[in-house]
Scaffold this active site. Structure first.
Site, PDB file in Angstrom:
ATOM      1  N   HIS A 100       0.821  -1.217   0.000  1.00  0.00           N
ATOM      2  CA  HIS A 100       0.000   0.000   0.000  1.00  0.00           C
ATOM      3  C   HIS A 100       0.852   1.262   0.000  1.00  0.00           C
ATOM      4  O   HIS A 100       1.908   1.317   0.629  1.00  0.00           O
ATOM      5  CB  HIS A 100      -1.032  -0.012   1.129  1.00  0.00           C
ATOM      6  CG  HIS A 100      -0.503   0.156   2.518  1.00  0.00           C
ATOM      7  ND1 HIS A 100      -0.282   1.388   3.082  1.00  0.00           N
ATOM      8  CD2 HIS A 100      -0.180  -0.749   3.476  1.00  0.00           C
ATOM      9  CE1 HIS A 100       0.136   1.230   4.332  1.00  0.00           C
ATOM     10  NE2 HIS A 100       0.220  -0.052   4.592  1.00  0.00           N
ATOM     11  N   ASP A 146      -0.307   4.502   0.790  1.00  0.00           N
ATOM     12  CA  ASP A 146      -0.648   5.578   1.733  1.00  0.00           C
ATOM     13  C   ASP A 146       0.099   5.425   3.047  1.00  0.00           C
ATOM     14  O   ASP A 146       0.595   4.335   3.377  1.00  0.00           O
ATOM     15  CB  ASP A 146      -2.155   5.606   2.005  1.00  0.00           C
ATOM     16  CG  ASP A 146      -2.658   4.333   2.682  1.00  0.00           C
ATOM     17  OD1 ASP A 146      -2.244   3.234   2.260  1.00  0.00           O
ATOM     18  OD2 ASP A 146      -3.441   4.438   3.645  1.00  0.00           O
ATOM     19  N   ASP A 175       6.062   2.041   6.710  1.00  0.00           N
ATOM     20  CA  ASP A 175       4.758   1.385   6.564  1.00  0.00           C
ATOM     21  C   ASP A 175       4.003   2.148   5.487  1.00  0.00           C
ATOM     22  O   ASP A 175       3.425   3.174   5.758  1.00  0.00           O
ATOM     23  CB  ASP A 175       4.024   1.413   7.902  1.00  0.00           C
ATOM     24  CG  ASP A 175       2.601   0.910   7.824  1.00  0.00           C
ATOM     25  OD1 ASP A 175       2.217   0.413   6.760  1.00  0.00           O
ATOM     26  OD2 ASP A 175       1.883   1.039   8.818  1.00  0.00           O
ATOM     27  N   GLU A 195      -4.902   1.843   2.578  1.00  0.00           N
ATOM     28  CA  GLU A 195      -4.936   0.703   3.499  1.00  0.00           C
ATOM     29  C   GLU A 195      -5.161   1.172   4.928  1.00  0.00           C
ATOM     30  O   GLU A 195      -5.865   0.534   5.706  1.00  0.00           O
ATOM     31  CB  GLU A 195      -3.617  -0.088   3.420  1.00  0.00           C
ATOM     32  CG  GLU A 195      -3.633  -1.421   4.169  1.00  0.00           C
ATOM     33  CD  GLU A 195      -3.304  -1.317   5.654  1.00  0.00           C
ATOM     34  OE1 GLU A 195      -3.621  -2.261   6.403  1.00  0.00           O
ATOM     35  OE2 GLU A 195      -2.743  -0.297   6.097  1.00  0.00           O
ATOM     36  N   GLU A 196      -4.569   2.305   5.279  1.00  0.00           N
ATOM     37  CA  GLU A 196      -4.599   2.774   6.675  1.00  0.00           C
ATOM     38  C   GLU A 196      -5.973   3.275   7.105  1.00  0.00           C
ATOM     39  O   GLU A 196      -6.220   3.481   8.284  1.00  0.00           O
ATOM     40  CB  GLU A 196      -3.569   3.903   6.880  1.00  0.00           C
ATOM     41  CG  GLU A 196      -2.138   3.531   6.530  1.00  0.00           C
ATOM     42  CD  GLU A 196      -1.510   2.582   7.542  1.00  0.00           C
ATOM     43  OE1 GLU A 196      -2.199   2.184   8.499  1.00  0.00           O
ATOM     44  OE2 GLU A 196      -0.333   2.222   7.355  1.00  0.00           O
ATOM     45  N   ASP A 249       3.234  -6.117   4.620  1.00  0.00           N
ATOM     46  CA  ASP A 249       2.900  -5.040   5.533  1.00  0.00           C
ATOM     47  C   ASP A 249       3.232  -5.552   6.942  1.00  0.00           C
ATOM     48  O   ASP A 249       3.418  -6.734   7.131  1.00  0.00           O
ATOM     49  CB  ASP A 249       1.391  -4.722   5.391  1.00  0.00           C
ATOM     50  CG  ASP A 249       1.057  -3.298   5.803  1.00  0.00           C
ATOM     51  OD1 ASP A 249       1.958  -2.584   6.250  1.00  0.00           O
ATOM     52  OD2 ASP A 249      -0.116  -2.924   5.655  1.00  0.00           O
ATOM     53  N   HIS A 278       3.626   4.336  12.433  1.00  0.00           N
ATOM     54  CA  HIS A 278       2.578   5.308  12.780  1.00  0.00           C
ATOM     55  C   HIS A 278       3.053   6.302  13.837  1.00  0.00           C
ATOM     56  O   HIS A 278       2.241   6.829  14.592  1.00  0.00           O
ATOM     57  CB  HIS A 278       1.291   4.626  13.271  1.00  0.00           C
ATOM     58  CG  HIS A 278       0.642   3.762  12.236  1.00  0.00           C
ATOM     59  ND1 HIS A 278      -0.684   3.415  12.289  1.00  0.00           N
ATOM     60  CD2 HIS A 278       1.130   3.177  11.127  1.00  0.00           C
ATOM     61  CE1 HIS A 278      -0.974   2.639  11.244  1.00  0.00           C
ATOM     62  NE2 HIS A 278       0.119   2.487  10.532  1.00  0.00           N
TER      63      HIS A 278
HETATM   64 ZN   LIG Z   1       0.606  -0.763   6.587  1.00  0.00          ZN
END
Ligand SMILES: [Zn+2]
Length: 417
Positions: A83, A85, A146, A180-181, A203, A385
């Site tokens: 992903h 994003d 990520d 995805e997030e 991921d 994150h």
């Molecule tokens: Zn991820």
């Protein structure tokens, strides 16, 4: 080819491109900036000589590395999904990634001016990366390893095959997806176009880990309808939705909550309550790996509502349930080669494969139930994150090795465990 150098250069380049997604909207992709990375990947794939396509409307990049196994050898295509994003949780724009050479085990000053330090004592996961090169942030943003650490690995895999046509492989299908997030669940990925009947998402943290189990997930909204009247003259008339909501909340099992559970235990999480005398709305999510146990939680809420309705009047308390995603294990376990090949590939790269059920959902959970069985291989980032996110460069290079070994197994054994 130097996988360390290639993946590092790619992560630095991709991380600097803002691709933060946004939760709560009803537009897909949730942010147009994700197309900036999509375009870069698409053009890079074309420049490498790959067969690629860019679905600009849905912000999805596809690429295909066609089989060169030659006649007489059956092609068993396999796919990889990553992903583009980054999470909306912390600042995700103006990302300034940099590389710390040969980490010495001490604290890492991320930002001298603002005195932001990554303290080794706060993050014991750092210790295992002593001596390695680390990609870090300037302490004011997330890194976006990520999932850009995976994108770097997958793009390097593509480059390797394209520069080495003598290396035999079956068809490898790649997809780079948005959102995805924020629960996008790769919903616009066109499976027919993608072409592989089986795939892996890449991921998650910790190199060498994989996931073939996710939660079953249900959302529940309970609405309490009260009757408001001036409190001075309320006796026998007022029905206070706040009070009934309170009774509902205390009726939930005390220890089946996120703060008391881990491993394979499920939970009921009350994530918001809005209430006044006239009306109360309680939002909850229900999670369990076992469908039966999830159904039990569902039943418990239904019973609790019935009990309160018996006391305060029919229709006062209503629960509405909505399925969110399901445990991918139900699908993935039907195709044992997905995990046996993956474990063998992780071993071939010199690592011991590790797995634990994933206490959440992945795009792969949704894809698995849409007909693309899709377990997850970890990307190798750490502290995602957040501002202290980092990616060890050797983890990305190892993931390229794992992918190469995995493709070699599909070329050799196909869809046989
Ligand atoms: Zn991820």
């Amino acid at each position: 080819m130097d996988f360390l150098k290639l993946t590092e250069e790619r992560l630095l380049r991709y991380a600097a491109i803002t691709t933060q997604s946004r939760a709560g909207g009803n537009v897909w992709p949730s942010t147009p900036c994700q197309r900036d990375l999509a375009k870069v990947l698409y053009e890079e794939l074309l420049a490498l000589g790959a067969e690629a396509a860019y679905d600009e409307e849905h912000c999805i990049v596809y690429a295909w590395l066609r089989s060169n196994l030659g006649p007489g050898k059956k092609d068993c295509p396999i796919g990889f999904v990553t992903h583009m994003d980054t999470a909306p949780d912390v600042k995700g724009w103006d990302v300034k990634p940099w590389v710390l050479r040969s980490y010495d085990g001490g604290d890492i000053v991320l930002n001298e001016k603002e005195n932001i330090v990554l303290h080794a004592a706060d993050y014991p996961n750092l210790a295992q990366y002593v001596g390695q090169d680390l990609v870090l942030t300037d302490g004011t943003t997330l890194l976006g390893g990520d999932d850009k650490a995976s994108i770097a690995a997958v793009m390097t895999l593509a480059e390797y095959y394209l520069r080495h046509p003598e290396v035999r492989h079956g068809t490898v299908c790649l997809a780079f997806t948005p959102d995805e997030e924020v629960g996008g669940l790769a919903k616009d990925l066109d499976l027919a176009r993608f072409g592989a009947p089986y795939a892996y998402t890449l991921d998650g943290d910790h190199l060498g880990w994989y996931q073939d189990q996710t939660f079953h997930a249900v959302q529940c909204t309970v609405t309490v309808t009260g009757r408001s009247v001036h409190p001075a003259t309320a006796k026998g008339i007022m029905v206070n939705a706040c009070d009934i909501a309170g009774e509902f909340l205390t009726g939930l099992p005390k220890y089946e909550k996120p703060q008391y559970t881990d491993g394979t235990d499920g939970f009921i999480y009350v994530n918001s309550v809005q209430a006044d005398c006239e009306k109360a709305v309680i939002h909850m999510i229900l999670r369990d790996f076992d469908r039966g146990l999830l159904d039990r939680k569902h039943g418990l809420i239904v019973d609790l509502c019935a009990r309160l309705n018996a006391e305060y009047g029919e229709g006062r308390v209503e629960a509405v349930f909505a399925d969110q995603y399901r445990n991918m294990g139900e699908v993935v376990s039907k195709y044992p080669f997905l995990i046996s090949h993956l474990r063998a590939a992780i071993r071939a790269a010199g690592l011991e494969p590790k797995s634990e059920p994933f206490r959440g959902g992945t795009d792969g959970s949704a894809l698995s139930f849409r007909g693309l069985p899709c377990p997850n291989l970890s990307a190798g980032y750490e502290n995602a994150h957040g501002r202290f996110e980092f990616v060890p460069v050797p983890s990305m290079a190892k993931n390229v090795e794992i992918l190469l070994a995995l493709c070699a197994l599909y070329a050799e054994k196909g869809y046989e465990a």
